[in-house]
Design a protein around this motif. Structure first.
Motif, PDB file in Angstrom:
ATOM      1  N   ALA A  36     -10.190  -7.641  12.206  1.00 28.80           N
ATOM      2  CA  ALA A  36     -11.562  -7.962  12.619  1.00 28.80           C
ATOM      3  C   ALA A  36     -12.575  -6.936  12.113  1.00 28.80           C
ATOM      4  O   ALA A  36     -13.777  -7.184  12.131  1.00 28.80           O
ATOM      5  CB  ALA A  36     -11.641  -8.071  14.137  1.00 28.80           C
ATOM      6  N   LEU A  37     -12.089  -5.801  11.619  1.00 29.86           N
ATOM      7  CA  LEU A  37     -12.971  -4.733  11.147  1.00 29.86           C
ATOM      8  C   LEU A  37     -13.408  -4.919   9.695  1.00 29.86           C
ATOM      9  O   LEU A  37     -14.238  -4.157   9.195  1.00 29.86           O
ATOM     10  CB  LEU A  37     -12.260  -3.381  11.277  1.00 29.86           C
ATOM     11  N   PHE A  38     -12.840  -5.920   8.990  1.00 29.26           N
ATOM     12  CA  PHE A  38     -13.060  -6.080   7.554  1.00 29.26           C
ATOM     13  C   PHE A  38     -14.097  -7.135   7.206  1.00 29.26           C
ATOM     14  O   PHE A  38     -14.133  -8.208   7.797  1.00 29.26           O
ATOM     15  CB  PHE A  38     -11.744  -6.448   6.855  1.00 29.26           C
ATOM     16  N   HIS A  39     -14.885  -6.819   6.205  1.00 29.12           N
ATOM     17  CA  HIS A  39     -15.804  -7.778   5.600  1.00 29.12           C
ATOM     18  C   HIS A  39     -14.966  -8.808   4.834  1.00 29.12           C
ATOM     19  O   HIS A  39     -13.908  -8.469   4.293  1.00 29.12           O
ATOM     20  CB  HIS A  39     -16.737  -7.024   4.634  1.00 29.12           C
ATOM     21  N   PRO A  40     -15.394 -10.068   4.765  1.00 26.08           N
ATOM     22  CA  PRO A  40     -14.614 -11.089   4.049  1.00 26.08           C
ATOM     23  C   PRO A  40     -14.342 -10.746   2.578  1.00 26.08           C
ATOM     24  O   PRO A  40     -13.317 -11.143   2.026  1.00 26.08           O
ATOM     25  CB  PRO A  40     -15.478 -12.348   4.156  1.00 26.08           C
ATOM     26  N   ASP A  41     -15.239  -9.990   1.946  1.00 23.01           N
ATOM     27  CA  ASP A  41     -15.066  -9.618   0.539  1.00 23.01           C
ATOM     28  C   ASP A  41     -14.540  -8.196   0.377  1.00 23.01           C
ATOM     29  O   ASP A  41     -14.766  -7.551  -0.649  1.00 23.01           O
ATOM     30  CB  ASP A  41     -16.403  -9.745  -0.206  1.00 23.01           C
ATOM     31  N   ALA A  42     -13.839  -7.697   1.376  1.00 25.47           N
ATOM     32  CA  ALA A  42     -13.398  -6.303   1.369  1.00 25.47           C
ATOM     33  C   ALA A  42     -12.401  -6.008   0.254  1.00 25.47           C
ATOM     34  O   ALA A  42     -11.683  -6.887  -0.233  1.00 25.47           O
ATOM     35  CB  ALA A  42     -12.776  -5.947   2.721  1.00 25.47           C
ATOM     36  N   LEU A  43     -12.358  -4.744  -0.093  1.00 29.50           N
ATOM     37  CA  LEU A  43     -11.392  -4.185  -1.032  1.00 29.50           C
ATOM     38  C   LEU A  43     -10.717  -3.026  -0.307  1.00 29.50           C
ATOM     39  O   LEU A  43     -11.398  -2.169   0.259  1.00 29.50           O
ATOM     40  CB  LEU A  43     -12.115  -3.674  -2.284  1.00 29.50           C
ATOM     41  N   TRP A  44      -9.380  -3.014  -0.303  1.00 31.16           N
ATOM     42  CA  TRP A  44      -8.630  -1.978   0.406  1.00 31.16           C
ATOM     43  C   TRP A  44      -7.556  -1.438  -0.527  1.00 31.16           C
ATOM     44  O   TRP A  44      -6.796  -2.211  -1.117  1.00 31.16           O
ATOM     45  CB  TRP A  44      -7.982  -2.587   1.654  1.00 31.16           C
ATOM     46  N   THR A  45      -7.507  -0.131  -0.692  1.00 29.56           N
ATOM     47  CA  THR A  45      -6.431   0.502  -1.444  1.00 29.56           C
ATOM     48  C   THR A  45      -5.637   1.339  -0.455  1.00 29.56           C
ATOM     49  O   THR A  45      -6.185   2.223   0.211  1.00 29.56           O
ATOM     50  CB  THR A  45      -6.969   1.387  -2.584  1.00 29.56           C
ATOM     51  N   THR A  46      -4.350   1.028  -0.335  1.00 29.42           N
ATOM     52  CA  THR A  46      -3.495   1.706   0.634  1.00 29.42           C
ATOM     53  C   THR A  46      -3.220   3.144   0.206  1.00 29.42           C
ATOM     54  O   THR A  46      -3.483   3.533  -0.943  1.00 29.42           O
ATOM     55  CB  THR A  46      -2.151   0.977   0.794  1.00 29.42           C
ATOM     56  N   GLY A  47      -2.637   3.910   1.106  1.00 31.50           N
ATOM     57  CA  GLY A  47      -2.258   5.288   0.807  1.00 31.50           C
ATOM     58  C   GLY A  47      -1.227   5.403  -0.294  1.00 31.50           C
ATOM     59  O   GLY A  47      -1.062   6.462  -0.895  1.00 31.50           O
ATOM     60  N   HIS A  48      -0.536   4.309  -0.581  1.00 29.79           N
ATOM     61  CA  HIS A  48       0.464   4.302  -1.655  1.00 29.79           C
ATOM     62  C   HIS A  48      -0.079   3.646  -2.918  1.00 29.79           C
ATOM     63  O   HIS A  48       0.670   3.374  -3.853  1.00 29.79           O
ATOM     64  CB  HIS A  48       1.739   3.594  -1.186  1.00 29.79           C
ATOM     65  N   GLY A  49      -1.387   3.352  -2.945  1.00 30.57           N
ATOM     66  CA  GLY A  49      -2.026   2.855  -4.151  1.00 30.57           C
ATOM     67  C   GLY A  49      -2.011   1.358  -4.344  1.00 30.57           C
ATOM     68  O   GLY A  49      -2.432   0.862  -5.385  1.00 30.57           O
ATOM     69  N   LYS A  50      -1.562   0.605  -3.361  1.00 30.89           N
ATOM     70  CA  LYS A  50      -1.576  -0.865  -3.472  1.00 30.89           C
ATOM     71  C   LYS A  50      -3.010  -1.338  -3.287  1.00 30.89           C
ATOM     72  O   LYS A  50      -3.665  -1.019  -2.301  1.00 30.89           O
ATOM     73  CB  LYS A  50      -0.666  -1.494  -2.433  1.00 30.89           C
ATOM     74  N   VAL A  51      -3.511  -2.108  -4.262  1.00 35.37           N
ATOM     75  CA  VAL A  51      -4.877  -2.602  -4.230  1.00 35.37           C
ATOM     76  C   VAL A  51      -4.888  -4.015  -3.659  1.00 35.37           C
ATOM     77  O   VAL A  51      -4.186  -4.900  -4.152  1.00 35.37           O
ATOM     78  CB  VAL A  51      -5.503  -2.595  -5.643  1.00 35.37           C
ATOM     79  N   LEU A  52      -5.670  -4.207  -2.617  1.00 32.52           N
ATOM     80  CA  LEU A  52      -5.792  -5.498  -1.943  1.00 32.52           C
ATOM     81  C   LEU A  52      -7.240  -5.942  -2.043  1.00 32.52           C
ATOM     82  O   LEU A  52      -8.141  -5.252  -1.561  1.00 32.52           O
ATOM     83  CB  LEU A  52      -5.374  -5.368  -0.478  1.00 32.52           C
ATOM     84  N   ILE A  53      -7.465  -7.089  -2.712  1.00 32.13           N
ATOM     85  CA  ILE A  53      -8.822  -7.564  -2.950  1.00 32.13           C
ATOM     86  C   ILE A  53      -9.064  -8.817  -2.121  1.00 32.13           C
ATOM     87  O   ILE A  53      -8.369  -9.821  -2.282  1.00 32.13           O
ATOM     88  CB  ILE A  53      -9.051  -7.839  -4.445  1.00 32.13           C
ATOM     89  N   GLY A  54     -10.033  -8.730  -1.240  1.00 30.42           N
ATOM     90  CA  GLY A  54     -10.408  -9.865  -0.395  1.00 30.42           C
ATOM     91  C   GLY A  54      -9.664  -9.867   0.928  1.00 30.42           C
ATOM     92  O   GLY A  54      -8.571  -9.319   1.063  1.00 30.42           O
ATOM     93  N   PHE A  55     -10.289 -10.502   1.895  1.00 28.75           N
ATOM     94  CA  PHE A  55      -9.732 -10.528   3.247  1.00 28.75           C
ATOM     95  C   PHE A  55      -8.340 -11.144   3.287  1.00 28.75           C
ATOM     96  O   PHE A  55      -7.459 -10.640   3.986  1.00 28.75           O
ATOM     97  CB  PHE A  55     -10.672 -11.284   4.200  1.00 28.75           C
ATOM     98  N   ASP A  56      -8.122 -12.222   2.542  1.00 31.14           N
ATOM     99  CA  ASP A  56      -6.820 -12.898   2.596  1.00 31.14           C
ATOM    100  C   ASP A  56      -5.689 -11.970   2.162  1.00 31.14           C
ATOM    101  O   ASP A  56      -4.628 -11.949   2.783  1.00 31.14           O
ATOM    102  CB  ASP A  56      -6.822 -14.174   1.753  1.00 31.14           C
ATOM    103  N   ALA A  57      -5.898 -11.198   1.102  1.00 31.36           N
ATOM    104  CA  ALA A  57      -4.869 -10.261   0.624  1.00 31.36           C
ATOM    105  C   ALA A  57      -4.647  -9.145   1.642  1.00 31.36           C
ATOM    106  O   ALA A  57      -3.506  -8.741   1.900  1.00 31.36           O
ATOM    107  CB  ALA A  57      -5.258  -9.684  -0.731  1.00 31.36           C
ATOM    108  N   ILE A  58      -5.724  -8.649   2.225  1.00 31.01           N
ATOM    109  CA  ILE A  58      -5.611  -7.592   3.236  1.00 31.01           C
ATOM    110  C   ILE A  58      -4.867  -8.128   4.452  1.00 31.01           C
ATOM    111  O   ILE A  58      -3.980  -7.462   4.998  1.00 31.01           O
ATOM    112  CB  ILE A  58      -7.007  -7.052   3.616  1.00 31.01           C
ATOM    113  N   ALA A  59      -5.193  -9.342   4.864  1.00 32.87           N
ATOM    114  CA  ALA A  59      -4.556  -9.946   6.036  1.00 32.87           C
ATOM    115  C   ALA A  59      -3.069 -10.188   5.777  1.00 32.87           C
ATOM    116  O   ALA A  59      -2.228  -9.886   6.637  1.00 32.87           O
ATOM    117  CB  ALA A  59      -5.250 -11.251   6.405  1.00 32.87           C
ATOM    118  N   GLU A  60      -2.723 -10.714   4.617  1.00 37.11           N
ATOM    119  CA  GLU A  60      -1.322 -10.974   4.300  1.00 37.11           C
ATOM    120  C   GLU A  60      -0.512  -9.676   4.332  1.00 37.11           C
ATOM    121  O   GLU A  60       0.563  -9.606   4.940  1.00 37.11           O
ATOM    122  CB  GLU A  60      -1.201 -11.636   2.928  1.00 37.11           C
ATOM    123  N   PHE A  61      -1.032  -8.634   3.708  1.00 36.64           N
ATOM    124  CA  PHE A  61      -0.356  -7.337   3.684  1.00 36.64           C
ATOM    125  C   PHE A  61      -0.239  -6.766   5.100  1.00 36.64           C
ATOM    126  O   PHE A  61       0.837  -6.328   5.520  1.00 36.64           O
ATOM    127  CB  PHE A  61      -1.125  -6.362   2.789  1.00 36.64           C
TER     128      PHE A  61
END
Length: 134
Positions: A36-61
């Motif tokens: 719930a803290l993420f913008h729908p167009d968010a970009l998230w890079t994990t501490g291990h370098g995995k790049v997640l583009i968009g809410f759906d990818a962030i949610a799946e991960f």
């Protein structure tokens, strides 16, 4: 206090609450609260370098990883510096500390957050980086 300073202080407090909610939801393995803290167009890079583009990818991960995550001790998050790039965009440097029986390790996330029309601040572009002690 003038209105501009009051607004900035309210925004900083709201941003700090988002960081506190990251800590709370991850510690509780609260997937939906975290998402719930993420913008729908968010970009998230994990501490291990995995790049997640968009809410759906962030949610799946997050739905795959957070419920099964295990760690000894407690992980704390603190917003240590907030820089407003525009009134509705802030770069937030976070100090993340994993307190474990073996000692402490640290992360240094950077959260770029955007203020929504309803006044909420959301995570928009985030990079998590481990702090090396060597």
């Amino acid at each position: 206090m003038d209105t501009e300073n009051a607004d900035i202080n309210a925004d900083i407090k709201a941003i700090e609450e988002v960081v506190a909610t990251v800590e709370r939801t991850q510690g509780a393995k609260d997937v939906e609260g975290f998402l719930a803290l993420f913008h729908p167009d968010a970009l998230w890079t994990t501490g291990h370098g995995k790049v997640l583009i968009g809410f759906d990818a962030i949610a799946e991960f997050t739905r795959a990883v957070l419920p099964a995550a295990s760690w000894d001790g407690e992980i704390t998050y603190e917003a240590v510096h907030t820089q407003f790039l525009r009134p509705d965009v802030a770069a937030v440097k976070v100090r993340q500390v994993h307190h474990s029986p073996e000692g402490e390790t640290e992360g240094a996330p950077l959260y770029v957050m955007t203020k929504q029309d309803d006044g909420r601040w959301l995570l928009h572009a985030c990079q998590n980086t481990a702090v090396r002690t060597e």
